[in-house]
Design a protein around this motif. Structure first.
Motif, PDB file in Angstrom:
ATOM      1  N   ARG A   1       0.814  -1.208   0.000  1.00  0.00           N
ATOM      2  CA  ARG A   1       0.000   0.000   0.000  1.00  0.00           C
ATOM      3  C   ARG A   1       0.861   1.278   0.000  1.00  0.00           C
ATOM      4  N   TRP A   2       2.115   1.170   0.453  1.00  0.00           N
ATOM      5  CA  TRP A   2       2.987   2.341   0.543  1.00  0.00           C
ATOM      6  C   TRP A   2       3.885   2.487  -0.690  1.00  0.00           C
ATOM      7  N   MET A   3       3.493   1.858  -1.773  1.00  0.00           N
ATOM      8  CA  MET A   3       4.243   1.987  -3.017  1.00  0.00           C
ATOM      9  C   MET A   3       4.169   3.424  -3.540  1.00  0.00           C
ATOM     10  N   TYR A   4       5.311   4.029  -3.791  1.00  0.00           N
ATOM     11  CA  TYR A   4       5.386   5.389  -4.352  1.00  0.00           C
ATOM     12  C   TYR A   4       4.416   6.333  -3.629  1.00  0.00           C
ATOM     13  N   PRO A   5       4.632   6.590  -2.348  1.00  0.00           N
ATOM     14  CA  PRO A   5       3.654   7.327  -1.545  1.00  0.00           C
ATOM     15  C   PRO A   5       3.716   8.839  -1.776  1.00  0.00           C
TER      16      PRO A   5
ATOM     17  N   ARG B   1      -2.481   7.470 -11.414  1.00  0.00           N
ATOM     18  CA  ARG B   1      -1.825   6.252 -10.945  1.00  0.00           C
ATOM     19  C   ARG B   1      -2.159   5.050 -11.838  1.00  0.00           C
ATOM     20  N   GLN B   2      -2.354   5.318 -13.109  1.00  0.00           N
ATOM     21  CA  GLN B   2      -2.581   4.245 -14.075  1.00  0.00           C
ATOM     22  C   GLN B   2      -1.871   4.537 -15.382  1.00  0.00           C
ATOM     23  N   GLY B   3      -1.947   5.773 -15.835  1.00  0.00           N
ATOM     24  CA  GLY B   3      -1.289   6.137 -17.072  1.00  0.00           C
ATOM     25  C   GLY B   3      -1.879   5.443 -18.276  1.00  0.00           C
ATOM     26  N   ALA B   4      -1.165   5.527 -19.374  1.00  0.00           N
ATOM     27  CA  ALA B   4      -1.669   4.965 -20.628  1.00  0.00           C
ATOM     28  C   ALA B   4      -1.508   3.455 -20.704  1.00  0.00           C
ATOM     29  N   TYR B   5      -0.667   2.867 -19.837  1.00  0.00           N
ATOM     30  CA  TYR B   5      -0.322   1.463 -20.020  1.00  0.00           C
ATOM     31  C   TYR B   5      -0.610   0.594 -18.816  1.00  0.00           C
ATOM     32  N   GLY B   6      -1.008   1.170 -17.701  1.00  0.00           N
ATOM     33  CA  GLY B   6      -1.301   0.369 -16.531  1.00  0.00           C
ATOM     34  C   GLY B   6      -2.556  -0.453 -16.710  1.00  0.00           C
ATOM     35  N   THR B   7      -2.614  -1.568 -16.011  1.00  0.00           N
ATOM     36  CA  THR B   7      -3.801  -2.426 -16.064  1.00  0.00           C
ATOM     37  C   THR B   7      -4.830  -2.026 -15.020  1.00  0.00           C
ATOM     38  N   GLY B   8      -4.474  -1.081 -14.179  1.00  0.00           N
ATOM     39  CA  GLY B   8      -5.378  -0.582 -13.155  1.00  0.00           C
ATOM     40  C   GLY B   8      -4.705   0.529 -12.371  1.00  0.00           C
ATOM     41  N   GLU B   9      -5.461   1.150 -11.467  1.00  0.00           N
ATOM     42  CA  GLU B   9      -4.928   2.243 -10.662  1.00  0.00           C
ATOM     43  C   GLU B   9      -4.145   1.693  -9.480  1.00  0.00           C
ATOM     44  N   LEU B  10      -3.013   2.306  -9.191  1.00  0.00           N
ATOM     45  CA  LEU B  10      -2.194   1.897  -8.061  1.00  0.00           C
ATOM     46  C   LEU B  10      -2.424   2.886  -6.918  1.00  0.00           C
ATOM     47  N   TYR B  11      -3.450   2.609  -6.099  1.00  0.00           N
ATOM     48  CA  TYR B  11      -3.760   3.415  -4.908  1.00  0.00           C
ATOM     49  C   TYR B  11      -3.956   4.892  -5.262  1.00  0.00           C
ATOM     50  N   ARG B  12      -4.753   5.143  -6.302  1.00  0.00           N
ATOM     51  CA  ARG B  12      -4.985   6.528  -6.711  1.00  0.00           C
ATOM     52  C   ARG B  12      -5.617   7.340  -5.595  1.00  0.00           C
ATOM     53  N   GLU B  13      -6.631   6.798  -4.933  1.00  0.00           N
ATOM     54  CA  GLU B  13      -7.328   7.578  -3.912  1.00  0.00           C
ATOM     55  C   GLU B  13      -6.418   7.907  -2.737  1.00  0.00           C
ATOM     56  N   LEU B  14      -5.415   7.084  -2.492  1.00  0.00           N
ATOM     57  CA  LEU B  14      -4.503   7.313  -1.383  1.00  0.00           C
ATOM     58  C   LEU B  14      -3.292   8.146  -1.787  1.00  0.00           C
ATOM     59  N   GLU B  15      -2.773   7.922  -3.000  1.00  0.00           N
ATOM     60  CA  GLU B  15      -1.486   8.502  -3.357  1.00  0.00           C
ATOM     61  C   GLU B  15      -1.461   9.311  -4.652  1.00  0.00           C
ATOM     62  N   GLY B  16      -2.584   9.441  -5.341  1.00  0.00           N
ATOM     63  CA  GLY B  16      -2.615  10.274  -6.532  1.00  0.00           C
ATOM     64  C   GLY B  16      -2.475  11.745  -6.183  1.00  0.00           C
ATOM     65  N   LEU B  17      -1.780  12.499  -7.026  1.00  0.00           N
ATOM     66  CA  LEU B  17      -1.539  13.924  -6.786  1.00  0.00           C
ATOM     67  C   LEU B  17      -2.500  14.780  -7.596  1.00  0.00           C
TER      68      LEU B  17
END
Length: 634
Positions: free
Chosen positions: A476-480, A514-530
């Motif tokens: 969960r603390w990936m790229y916080p 937290r997904q970009g053009a190539y991600g398969t899903g969001e990586l904790y956008r609600e927690l760590e998106g800017l």
């Protein structure tokens, strides 16, 4: 010239294009006062961009800015409304209609390896592909044919870039030199991992390097050996140099030409300042040659790399860095004052060399005995930091795992106490995993959090190659990023190109969604998106602060250097997903046009930008993660 004309193909300081006083004022929306426009000379601007959505990067309020005037000295002369700036348009002022799109500071890349990108471009690439062994051999057979065929036997090296160290299929397949030995060649073959931390060599390459079962691991590296004690052909981290030192270097002319092309690519992407995150004498000589040839458009802050041995000798390391500065500080475009140290490796399976506070898991939830590798102790790094900070230098640490991040922070705290320095602007780069107890320490110590957020998406590497090996609580603390921002940290941005493709605007978009053009899903956008404004500032004013040039660049304000980009859309308002596809119409550095999308050279560079962003995904996006740290050279 009218506002819809192609952009100037001459330097703006020569005020390309002639615009009559009344015509120029008309383009700016002037009324009867048009006759008051200056006729040229010192009082008029070299360039006025109007009808723009100007992102100034400043935090204050005020009326929206819709026009920018660039003086003949390469600095921003004025900002404001189009009607207010018409007084700066003279007969020879270039006037450009932004068509309602964004004008902003050029992108400041706070962790990148541009010369590494040039060097890599001279060799074939696997583009991070996932393949079976037969498929891989078929690709390599093609590369053998393309690089000399039978005429290159038996001694010409085949070096292939962007091998995916976890890309052998079926999943879990382990690379061994015998798989490469089956190729119909006697040539030495080396596959260089796109992660920068792994190299795979055939038996011939191992023989040339003198690597046997008796060869000890070098400091900071590992020779992977099988159950029989024999080398498998895989070399990690600094062990790669055992093979790489035997590979013939390209000629200086070839390197300079290749590096000039990638710097054009960076300019076409909107990059105006770069911190080269791994530099020694070889790289500085290349920059010297590029500058002499007039092929160094960006401002470059070279970070002089110190190896593990040098970190134990602060006085010797400082003398080494000062010697390089003395030899090359006259090179136009370079500004010294930064050193780089690797504290750990990479976190993903199977490398797992990033230093963690708690052990890696075995993939089934059980702790192993592996906490990764810490290449330099906190005590050694603290003494090193104190020596450099005391002499006015900044530190830039590769810290990917949470133990490496804490080591850097502990060292910076020691140096602060030892030197009394309160604004050294040391940095930790990558920050893939940060323990929440350390978040506030960045602000307390004035440490720059330099993040490469194009990796902050769900993909093969953040999920399959990582989640089972660290568990959900740490994952969960990936790229916080947002957690660091909330804790008061100064966020700065970088690409780590060529570890990943140079995709500046997808990088910014990924920091938001937290997904970009190539991600398969969001990586904790609600927690760590800017937020969007935070991301734009992070990659401009934030990184300018990291590099101690906030008084020169990073915001669009009168008196600052005119390091500006004109985009093909309004990135402050367009849908977030559309940011990825942003094109750069014009890039200026010090008021000089270094990219013009309407010129022949600009069209060619823009095409290269498009190709660079169209490689295989997510495999090469994955291959990202080390040269993240060693395109780098580690």
């Amino acid at each position: 010239m009218t506002s819809s004309s192609p952009l100037s193909r001459r330097g703006l300081l020569t005020a390309a294009g002639a615009v009559g006083a009344a015509g120029a004022a008309g383009l700016l929306g002037a009324g009867p006062a048009a006759a008051a426009a200056p006729s040229g000379g010192r009082g008029s601007a070299a360039l006025v961009i109007h009808n723009a959505r100007v992102f100034t990067g400043t935090t204050g309020g005020g009326a929206p800015v819709e026009a920018v005037a660039v003086g003949r000295d390469g600095k921003i002369l004025a900002t404001g409304s189009g009607s207010a700036l018409r007084r700066h348009a003279g007969r020879d002022t270039e006037v450009v209609d932004a068509r309602g799109n964004t004008v902003m500071s050029g992108i400041h890349d706070g962790h990148v390896h541009p010369l590494g990108a040039g060097d890599r471009s001279l060799r074939p690439s696997l583009d991070g592909a996932e393949t079976t062994v037969p498929e891989l051999r078929e690709l390599l057979a093609g590369f053998l044919a393309d690089t000399g065929g039978a005429g290159a036997e038996p001694d010409r090296w085949l070096v292939v870039e962007d091998w995916n160290p976890v890309g052998l299929l079926p999943a879990g397949s382990v690379p061994h030199h015998s798989m490469l030995d089956a190729l119909a060649t006697r040539r030495p073959v080396a596959l260089v991992g796109g992660d920068g931390h792994n190299l795979w060599a055939n038996r011939r390459a191992l023989e040339i390097a003198g690597i046997t079962a008796a060869t000890p691991d070098p400091v900071g590296g590992r020779i992977v050996k099988g159950p029989d004690g024999e080398p498998t052909g895989v070399l990690k981290d600094d062990a790669q140099d055992l093979v790489k030192r035997h590979v013939p270097e390209p000629s200086r002319a070839e390197l300079v030409a290749a590096c000039a092309k990638v710097l054009e690519l960076a300019a076409a992407s909107g990059v105006t300042t770069m911190m080269d995150a791994l530099v020694g004498r070889h790289e500085l000589e290349l920059y010297q040659a590029l500058a002499a040839a007039g092929k160094l458009p960006q401002r470059i802050v070279p970070a002089i790399r110190l190896d593990a041995g040098q970190t134990k000798d602060p006085a010797g390391a400082l003398a080494y860095a000062r010697g390089l500065r003395k030899d090359f500080e006259g090179v136009r475009g370079l500004r010294f004052g930064m050193v780089k140290v690797f504290l750990d490796g990479v976190i993903e399976y199977p490398a797992q060399t990033a230093a963690l506070l708690e052990p890696y898991l075995d993939g089934n939830g059980k702790p192993t005995g592996n906490r990764g590798e810490l290449y330099t102790s906190a005590a050694d790094y603290g003494r090193l930091t104190a020596a450099f900070n005391g002499a006015g230098w900044q530190m830039h640490a590769h810290g990917l795992g949470d133990r490496a991040v804490r080591t850097a922070l502990d060292a910076y705290a020691y140096a602060r106490r030892a030197t009394g320095q309160r604004d050294p602007r040391n940095a930790v780069a990558h920050l893939q995993l940060v323990d929440p107890a350390d978040l506030r320490r960045f602000a307390q110590l004035g440490v720059a959090a330099c993040m490469q957020l194009q990796w902050a998406a769900q993909d093969t590497w953040t999920m399959e190659a990582l989640l089972p090996y660290i568990g959900p609580e740490r994952h969960r603390w990936m790229y916080p990023a947002r957690s660091l921002e909330r804790a008061g940290a100064r966020l700065t941005g970088g690409s780590d190109w060529p570890v990943d493709a140079l995709q500046v605007w997808n990088q910014l978009r990924t920091a938001i969604d937290r997904q970009g053009a190539y991600g398969t899903g969001e990586l904790y956008r609600e927690l760590e998106g800017l937020g969007r404004a935070s991301v734009l500032r992070m990659h401009t004013a934030g990184t300018a602060w990291q590099l101690r040039q906030e008084g020169l660049t990073g915001t669009v304000e009168p008196g600052k250097a005119a390091d500006l980009v004109l985009l093909d859309r309004d990135v402050t308002r367009c849908p977030v997903a559309d940011i990825s596809g942003t094109g750069v119409r014009m890039t200026l550095i010090g008021g000089r046009v270094v990219h013009d999308a309407d010129s022949a050279a600009g069209r060619a560079a823009a095409a290269r930008v498009a190709r660079a962003g169209s490689g295989p995904r997510p495999a090469s996006y994955a291959a990202v993660h080390g040269g993240r740290h060693h395109a780098c050279g580690h």
